[in-house]
Motif scaffolding. Structure first.
Motif, short mmCIF file in Angstrom:
data_model
loop_
_atom_site.label_atom_id
_atom_site.label_comp_id
_atom_site.label_asym_id
_atom_site.label_seq_id
_atom_site.Cartn_x
_atom_site.Cartn_y
_atom_site.Cartn_z
N THR A 196 7.31 14.76 0.40
CA THR A 196 8.48 14.22 -0.27
C THR A 196 8.48 12.71 -0.12
OG1 THR A 196 10.89 14.39 -0.54
CG2 THR A 196 10.07 14.35 1.71
N MET A 207 11.29 9.63 -0.38
CA MET A 207 12.73 9.44 -0.44
C MET A 207 13.10 8.00 -0.13
SD MET A 207 13.71 11.59 3.04
CE MET A 207 15.46 11.60 2.67
N PRO A 228 15.53 12.07 -2.50
CA PRO A 228 14.13 12.16 -2.89
C PRO A 228 13.93 11.70 -4.33
CG PRO A 228 15.15 14.32 -3.05
CD PRO A 228 16.19 13.39 -2.48
N PHE A 249 8.49 14.95 -5.22
CA PHE A 249 8.17 16.06 -4.31
C PHE A 249 6.88 16.72 -4.76
CE2 PHE A 249 8.51 20.68 -3.39
CZ PHE A 249 8.51 20.63 -2.00
N GLN A 270 18.73 17.66 -3.00
CA GLN A 270 17.64 17.42 -2.06
C GLN A 270 16.52 18.40 -2.35
OE1 GLN A 270 17.41 15.13 0.50
NE2 GLN A 270 19.37 14.22 -0.06
N SER A 314 12.93 16.93 2.07
CA SER A 314 13.80 15.76 2.25
C SER A 314 15.12 16.14 2.91
CB SER A 314 14.09 15.10 0.89
OG SER A 314 14.92 15.92 0.08
#
Length: 268
Positions: free
Chosen positions: A94, A96, A103, A106, A150, A154
């Motif tokens: 991830t 972020m 994030p 991914f 999310q 993350s």
């Protein structure tokens, strides 16, 4: 044991739920619970005696469009007897932003006994849309998301930067997570504080119980218990689950690069 690493990351990440009551986000650089260079290793065992494998999670500093960010990589691999009849090699990543802990990218590359996935998700908060690129099937799809979404990895780091000091026993916590091309809603309960024995010594922890779906994977709704350190790091320390067949356990096995002291209780 199929998808055991996914189950591990699910266990860890469900702790990142935003409470139904407001929690304070400590997202300044000086208050972050983690930093670039942090590395955690977990030992995964099946039915309390069979070594199933190991997973690691590493944090690195990066940038995206001149904005400070983290690149977090979670990897897992089966080992020992387990790898003889079910080989696992998983890679979760991830990216972020440091300021918002949201994030923006991914990656999921897995090979679990021949079951494979190769996906990338791009999060666009200007349109509240997630673009899912499936490289295995050469497809690209777009999905609506919330501004507080999310991903499965993350979410762990989002949680670790929350103030959990005012949690009350039995308090319900919730999260929206984007996974497998859809938004998943999870809930869990705070069980209280507990001192547990580990290979490092006795550690003060916060215990949680996520509400999971009983049936194919889990034995019942309340099959999972998770302990995180009751300190400024808030790292996952132990995870236990009763599965439909057998049980699963993950224990912190090694660590380095923590942002804060790892507190151990020494007996007099």
């Amino acid at each position: 044991m199929k998808n055991y690493l996914y189950i591990l990351f699910f266990f860890i990440s469900v702790l990142s739920f935003s409470q139904s009551v407001k929690i304070e986000n400590e997202n300044t650089e000086t208050k972050l619970a983690f930093k670039g260079g942090e590395w955690l290793k977990f030992r995964i065992s099946y039915s309390n005696f069979l070594n199933a494998g190991y997973s690691t999670i590493e944090v690195k500093d990066t940038k995206n469009k001149s904005l400070e960010a983290f690149h977090i990589t979670g990897k897992g691999k089966s080992s020992g007897f387990m790898s003889l009849f079910f080989s696992v090699k998983d890679d979760y990543q991830t990216f972020m932003y440091k300021e918002s802990l949201k994030p923006y990218r991914f990656i999921r590359k897995i090979d679990e006994g021949g079951y494979t996935k190769d996906q990338e998700i791009l999060f666009d908060y200007s349109t509240n849309e997630a673009t899912v690129k499936n490289y295995k099937h050469n497809t690209e799809t777009k999905h609506p998301i919330s501004s507080d979404i999310q991903d499965i990895l993350s979410s762990l780091y989002f949680l670790r930067n929350q103030n959990l000091n005012n949690l009350e026993i039995g308090q319900e916590i919730e999260l929206q997570m984007f996974f497998d091309q859809e938004i998943n809603n999870f809930k869990l309960h705070f069980l209280g504080k507990e001192v547990i024995k580990t290979k490092f010594g006795k550690i003060k922890t916060l215990a949680f119980r996520p509400m999971v779906q009983a049936g194919r994977v889990f034995k019942e709704q309340e099959s999972v218990t998770i302990w995180i350190t009751d300190d400024k790091n808030k790292i996952p320390l132990r995870i236990k689950a009763s599965l439909a067949v057998g049980s699963l356990r993950a224990d912190l096995d090694a660590f380095k690069g923590l942002a804060h002291p790892f507190n151990i209780i020494f007996d007099n």
